[in-house]
Scaffold this motif. Structure first.
Motif, PDB file in Angstrom:
ATOM      1  N   ASN A 168      -0.896  10.361  71.559  1.00  0.00           N
ATOM      2  CA  ASN A 168       0.166  11.377  71.495  1.00  0.00           C
ATOM      3  C   ASN A 168       0.338  12.091  72.830  1.00  0.00           C
ATOM      4  O   ASN A 168       1.459  12.452  73.225  1.00  0.00           O
ATOM      5  CB  ASN A 168      -0.156  12.393  70.405  1.00  0.00           C
ATOM      6  CG  ASN A 168      -0.115  11.785  69.016  1.00  0.00           C
ATOM      7  OD1 ASN A 168       0.575  10.772  68.804  1.00  0.00           O
ATOM      8  ND2 ASN A 168      -0.834  12.373  68.068  1.00  0.00           N
ATOM      9  N   TYR A 169      -0.797  12.292  73.531  1.00  0.00           N
ATOM     10  CA  TYR A 169      -0.722  12.935  74.842  1.00  0.00           C
ATOM     11  C   TYR A 169       0.064  12.082  75.830  1.00  0.00           C
ATOM     12  O   TYR A 169       0.872  12.592  76.608  1.00  0.00           O
ATOM     13  CB  TYR A 169      -2.131  13.188  75.353  1.00  0.00           C
ATOM     14  CG  TYR A 169      -2.190  13.638  76.800  1.00  0.00           C
ATOM     15  CD1 TYR A 169      -1.771  14.906  77.165  1.00  0.00           C
ATOM     16  CD2 TYR A 169      -2.654  12.773  77.780  1.00  0.00           C
ATOM     17  CE1 TYR A 169      -1.811  15.313  78.482  1.00  0.00           C
ATOM     18  CE2 TYR A 169      -2.698  13.178  79.113  1.00  0.00           C
ATOM     19  CZ  TYR A 169      -2.278  14.447  79.452  1.00  0.00           C
ATOM     20  OH  TYR A 169      -2.317  14.832  80.760  1.00  0.00           O
ATOM     21  N   LEU A 170      -0.160  10.767  75.786  1.00  0.00           N
ATOM     22  CA  LEU A 170       0.575   9.884  76.684  1.00  0.00           C
ATOM     23  C   LEU A 170       2.067   9.893  76.367  1.00  0.00           C
ATOM     24  O   LEU A 170       2.913   9.953  77.269  1.00  0.00           O
ATOM     25  CB  LEU A 170       0.013   8.462  76.596  1.00  0.00           C
ATOM     26  CG  LEU A 170      -1.415   8.282  77.132  1.00  0.00           C
ATOM     27  CD1 LEU A 170      -1.881   6.846  76.910  1.00  0.00           C
ATOM     28  CD2 LEU A 170      -1.487   8.647  78.603  1.00  0.00           C
ATOM     29  N   TRP A 171       2.399   9.845  75.092  1.00  0.00           N
ATOM     30  CA  TRP A 171       3.820   9.911  74.725  1.00  0.00           C
ATOM     31  C   TRP A 171       4.429  11.250  75.137  1.00  0.00           C
ATOM     32  O   TRP A 171       5.540  11.297  75.679  1.00  0.00           O
ATOM     33  CB  TRP A 171       3.988   9.710  73.216  1.00  0.00           C
ATOM     34  CG  TRP A 171       3.944   8.280  72.792  1.00  0.00           C
ATOM     35  CD1 TRP A 171       2.943   7.645  72.109  1.00  0.00           C
ATOM     36  CD2 TRP A 171       4.945   7.284  73.029  1.00  0.00           C
ATOM     37  NE1 TRP A 171       3.251   6.321  71.912  1.00  0.00           N
ATOM     38  CE2 TRP A 171       4.480   6.072  72.461  1.00  0.00           C
ATOM     39  CE3 TRP A 171       6.179   7.291  73.650  1.00  0.00           C
ATOM     40  CZ2 TRP A 171       5.218   4.894  72.506  1.00  0.00           C
ATOM     41  CZ3 TRP A 171       6.923   6.125  73.696  1.00  0.00           C
ATOM     42  CH2 TRP A 171       6.446   4.932  73.137  1.00  0.00           C
ATOM     43  N   LEU A 172       3.696  12.323  74.863  1.00  0.00           N
ATOM     44  CA  LEU A 172       4.194  13.652  75.222  1.00  0.00           C
ATOM     45  C   LEU A 172       4.320  13.795  76.734  1.00  0.00           C
ATOM     46  O   LEU A 172       5.282  14.389  77.248  1.00  0.00           O
ATOM     47  CB  LEU A 172       3.271  14.724  74.662  1.00  0.00           C
ATOM     48  CG  LEU A 172       3.687  16.187  74.909  1.00  0.00           C
ATOM     49  CD1 LEU A 172       5.042  16.466  74.283  1.00  0.00           C
ATOM     50  CD2 LEU A 172       2.631  17.130  74.353  1.00  0.00           C
ATOM     51  N   SER A 173       3.352  13.234  77.471  1.00  0.00           N
ATOM     52  CA  SER A 173       3.409  13.305  78.936  1.00  0.00           C
ATOM     53  C   SER A 173       4.646  12.583  79.460  1.00  0.00           C
ATOM     54  O   SER A 173       5.352  13.086  80.347  1.00  0.00           O
ATOM     55  CB  SER A 173       2.147  12.687  79.539  1.00  0.00           C
ATOM     56  OG  SER A 173       1.002  13.381  79.116  1.00  0.00           O
TER      57      SER A 173
END
Length: 460
Positions: A168-173
């Motif tokens: 999720n962090y990668l998508w959000l980033s």
């Protein structure tokens, strides 16, 4: 060699588009945001890991307590059957059971042997790697009566939570970077467009478009407030300049008539005292008055040209013939000092004001005679879309940093302060050239100075 245009005051060669701080802002802001989110995700993962481990420990101890009660009340066989039943009912998806004899031989459970590196200590919390999946297992070790070993553990689902958080962090980033770049691009484009309008207006004002004003926006933000203040400052500046010009022109106009009357009176007195010493003094006074009248006349003409009230009497005129007439007028003065005025002219007919253009050429030749050395070269050079009228001397020239200033009214360099002149000659030439739609260029000639009037070509 590219000409130095005095009317542009050396501003044309300056670069406006440098590395923009807005671009750096657009790139740095997402990095700070991603760093902050990374720290947040890491702390969240650590807190989630600690909370899940605590929950695991409580659940595992409760499970061991239940199994111990089965052992104490019903015996070893019931305990083994209970463990097998739990593993066969699907409770072992995330739970690990192992019951062994004191020597470590397996009796029940879904682990086939005692994990390596796990100490056999009563009521001991351990973590180890699942030999089948490799996942981390949080477990509790309990020694039953008779030294039977009981191990109950759970696969650490917080690792899956960490994987989800990372994904999720990668998508959000990615979303933050794209959104920041899009918003930053739009923001910087808006800011640069508005600042570009301010810079363009400033360049136009420096290029003599003094009535230009910065266009207002519709947002009513701080930039609009700045634009309002700048436009008000420009209005005040125009008023002050207009007042100064009108005052100086009015003074010159009002004093011109009494000075003319004084000169006439002095001329009559000089005629009566021609053969006396007082007559020479009166002649000197007449020369002084004539110089003052000359300055006032140039100042009035300059004022009319700059204000646009001077009406040009245009007519088709051979510029080579005009240059020849002016050269023939000043050639005797040059010969008196051992110099010569040389003409290099190609025939060209243009629609110009003969009197004004002749005055401008005469001013340039007078400057060359007064401040230059060697022969003076006058040229008329037609080009594709303009005609160049130049006057070059072979004197010391003008310092490069002083070129923009010498075309301003009453500006005189230190080297020429003790020479005759008013400091209006080049300013008047510049105004005449611009009234014809052209420009005045001051080019270092090495040695000397080459003053060139670039006028639009008007073929007939």
């Amino acid at each position: 060699m590219k000409p130095l245009r005095a009317s542009r005051a050396w501003s044309a060669g300056r670069a406006y588009m440098l590395a923009s701080p807005f671009h750096r802002f657009v790139l740095i802001l997402p990095l700070f945001m991603l760093l902050a989110m990374g720290v947040f995700v890491f702390l969240t993962y650590r807190e989630a890991q600690g909370a899940l481990l605590d929950e695991f420990r409580v659940a595992l101890r409760e499970e061991i307590t239940n199994l111990e009660m089965v052992y104490r009340e019903e015996g070893l066989e019931s305990l083994r059957e209970s463990i097998e039943r739990r593993t066969s009912l699907g409770e072992a998806d995330h739970t690990i059971y192992l019951l062994t004899q004191p020597d470590g031989k397996r009796l029940a459970g879904n682990l086939w042997q005692w994990p390596m590196g796990v100490p056999v200590l009563d009521e001991h919390s351990v973590t180890f790697a699942d030999p089948l999946s490799g996942n981390t297992v949080a477990a509790e070790v309990f020694l039953l009566y008779g030294n039977y070993r009981l191990l109950v553990g759970r696969r650490a689902i917080y690792e899956q939570v960490g994987e989800h958080l990372l994904r999720n962090y990668l998508w959000l980033s990615s979303a933050v970077i794209l959104a920041s770049l899009a918003c930053g691009w739009a923001f910087t484009r808006l800011i640069r467009r508005r600042l570009g309008a301010i810079a363009a207006t400033a360049r136009a004002i420096r290029a003599e478009a003094t009535h230009a004003r910065i266009p207002m926006g519709k947002s009513g933000d701080e930039i609009d407030a700045l634009i309002i203040e700048l436009n008000a400052m420009l209005d005040n500046q125009d008023k002050l300049l207009l007042y100064a010009r009108q005052s100086s022109f009015a003074i010159a106009h009002d004093l011109r008539h009494p000075l003319s009357h004084l000169r006439n009176e002095l001329s009559e007195v000089a005629a009566d005292l021609r053969s006396t010493p007082q007559g020479d003094r009166v002649d000197h006074l007449i020369e002084d008055v004539n110089r003052i009248l000359s300055v006032f006349g140039a100042l009035l003409r300059l004022g009319r040209l700059e204000s646009g009230t001077q009406v040009l009497t245009r007519q088709p005129l051979a510029l080579d013939a005009l240059a020849a007439d002016v050269v023939s007028l000043y050639a005797p003065l040059a010969e008196e000092t051992g110099r010569a005025v040389v003409l290099h002219a190609k025939r060209h007919i243009a629609n110009v004001d003969r009197e004004l253009l002749g005055q401008a050429l005469a001013n340039l030749i007078e400057n060359a005679l007064r401040y230059g050395h060697g022969d003076i070269e006058v040229s008329v050079t037609p080009q594709d879309d303009e005609v160049l009228i130049g006057v070059r001397d072979h004197g010391p020239g003008i310092p490069v940093d002083a070129l923009p200033r010498v075309v301003e009214p009453f500006v005189r360099l230190e080297t020429s302060r003790h020479s005759p002149g008013s400091g209006l000659g080049l300013a008047l030439v510049k105004a005449i050239a611009e009234a014809h739609g052209g420009e005045l260029w001051l080019l270092p000639a090495q040695p000397g100075l080459n003053a060139v009037m670039a006028l639009p070509a008007s073929p007939f």
